[in-house]
Design an enzyme around this catalytic site. Sequence first.
Site: not given
Ligand SMILES: Cc1ncc(C[n+]2csc(CCOP(=O)(O)OP(=O)(O)O)c2C)c(N)n1
Length: 578
Positions: A68, A130-131, A180, A493
């Site tokens: 989803e 349920f759900q 439903k 990042m």
């Molecule tokens: C759902 C979610 N979990 C954690 C984060 C925190 N977060 C921001 S950027 C990042 C790293 C992303 O790594 P990647 O997808 O390999 O991309 P890159 O930064 O290496 O380009 C994280 C863990 C987020 N923004 N969203």
Amino acid sequence: MEVVSKNKSNKAIKPTAIKMSGADAVIRSLIDHGVDYIFGYPGGANMPIYDSVYNMSDEITHVLARHEQGAIHAAEGYARSSGRVGVVFATSGPGATNLITGIADAHLDSTPLVCITGQVNANLLGSDAFQETDVTGITSPITKWNYQLTKKEEIVEVIAKAFYIASTGRPGPVLIDISKDIQFEEIEYELKKHEYIRSYVPYPKLNIEELKEAAELINSAKKPMIIFGQGVILSGAEKQLKELVEKADIPAANTLLGISALDTDHPNAVGMVGMHGNYAPNVLTNSCDVLIAIGMRFDDRITGDLNQYAKQAKVIHFDIDKSEFHKNVKAEVTVLGDAKATLTNVLDYIEKNNHSDWKAEFDKLEAIEKEEIWDKILKPSEGKITMAEVVRDVSKMTDGEAVVVTDVGQHQMFASRYSLFKQTKSFISSGGLGTMGFGLPAAIGAKLGAPNREVVSFSGDGGFQMTMQEFGTIMEYGVTVKQVVLNNGYLGMVRQWQDLFFDKRYASTPMMSPEFGKIAEAYGIEYKKVEKREDLQAALQEMLDCDKSYLLEVAVQEELNVFPMVPGGAAVTEVRLK
Ligand SMILES: Cc1ncc(C[n+]2csc(CCOP(=O)(O)OP(=O)(O)O)c2C)c(N)n1
């Protein structure tokens, strides 16, 4: 199989009075509201609705996602590339809760969505059936409006109201939860357009005094600066923005979601503001005398330390949502209204002007940024490929005409900084929520929303793994998405922040990836991996020339940081170049 829009309703609402089931009325309403794609996933509590989709499948297409969350990001991508309302279905309980991230994402990024969830029978509500989850309760802070339907007579009207609310004023997600039992019951279907809700004023009457005051300030400014956001795109005010920028000769910077509202190569375009924005507009935010904010909300990623933000400037804030006024930044003049309407009208009072000396200050700082940063990452003489090179090459090869979708992380910032755009609605990214996993499903929706455009999606190895199961959706519907995974072997990042602020203690950021080639192969998707700079252009060309979906994995520099950077909580003038 290629999926194409089947809805021939011509987007017009056709009144008909006919007996049908509640579930049929849901689908008939969607068709009559011009919906061509529904993104969703079935389950117990929405089975009658799915049965109706089956009935009317020659008029509307349901795209079955693999999760989803994938469905709702696809609906967001569709809405953002097409300018229309995205529609999502989910069942009760886990189906509905799997939508939450996407609803929050759409809420922060003002994306118009109608989410329709199935709910347990009305007589079971509150019994922990349920759900059963209280989805209207859970989503009330992250929807523009939500409603639980337990009366069959309300179905058609509530759906009409949902479209009206989602798409007007400041757009946003709405959710309708339908028990439903009423999906089975018979109703008299007659669609009426919904155009009025007491105390909801989506398009406020323009205030001429506000417009004149704004124009006066703009006309007398010596160092005016515009920051435009997604409000310009949502209201279709790109032409008016350009006219204002040109007539008054004002340097104009964009927010992350404002990207592509003005061509990147426009002589007055000075780049992006914010944490990883450009050096000149960040620094000069604290030098301008009049700051004209258009359809943007002074998010903390834009302003940094509010106590040191544009204190010298008189601020004019154009926005459709008056709750944004003075929320973060106190404005001298506020102009309430849809950006297209306010800009069209303010232009009557704007005098022709010339600000070349002031613009030259931007050029000077831009030259510093280019020397310090651009050359090293766009034309490195050694080392592995950089994310910036890949992004820039794709832009050049697609002549700035592609829709660029991103996930969240360093690659997102590189894509926002180094892509070139010539068309509006060309940059689709999760701005406010920063949702990893957004990219691939959003790209699927973006392609269905803009079928004649090339859609290139950039993800990191981390975010790609969050929703890569949506390759299944691509496989099934033959949607053509060019997916580039910029693989640095890290959650880049977060690693960057650990590098800069945690003594390089890389806690849980090095990350293994599967063999992406095998994943692609399993879904019948073309794949190539590039490791050497000399192979990059040919690989990109092969990907772009391919008439099917493609996964290109690029092994990029592992520990490259994105600069400039305004560290969290610092002033915009404290922007670091290294
Ligand atoms: C759902 C979610 N979990 C954690 C984060 C925190 N977060 C921001 S950027 C990042 C790293 C992303 O790594 P990647 O997808 O390999 O991309 P890159 O930064 O290496 O380009 C994280 C863990 C987020 N923004 N969203």
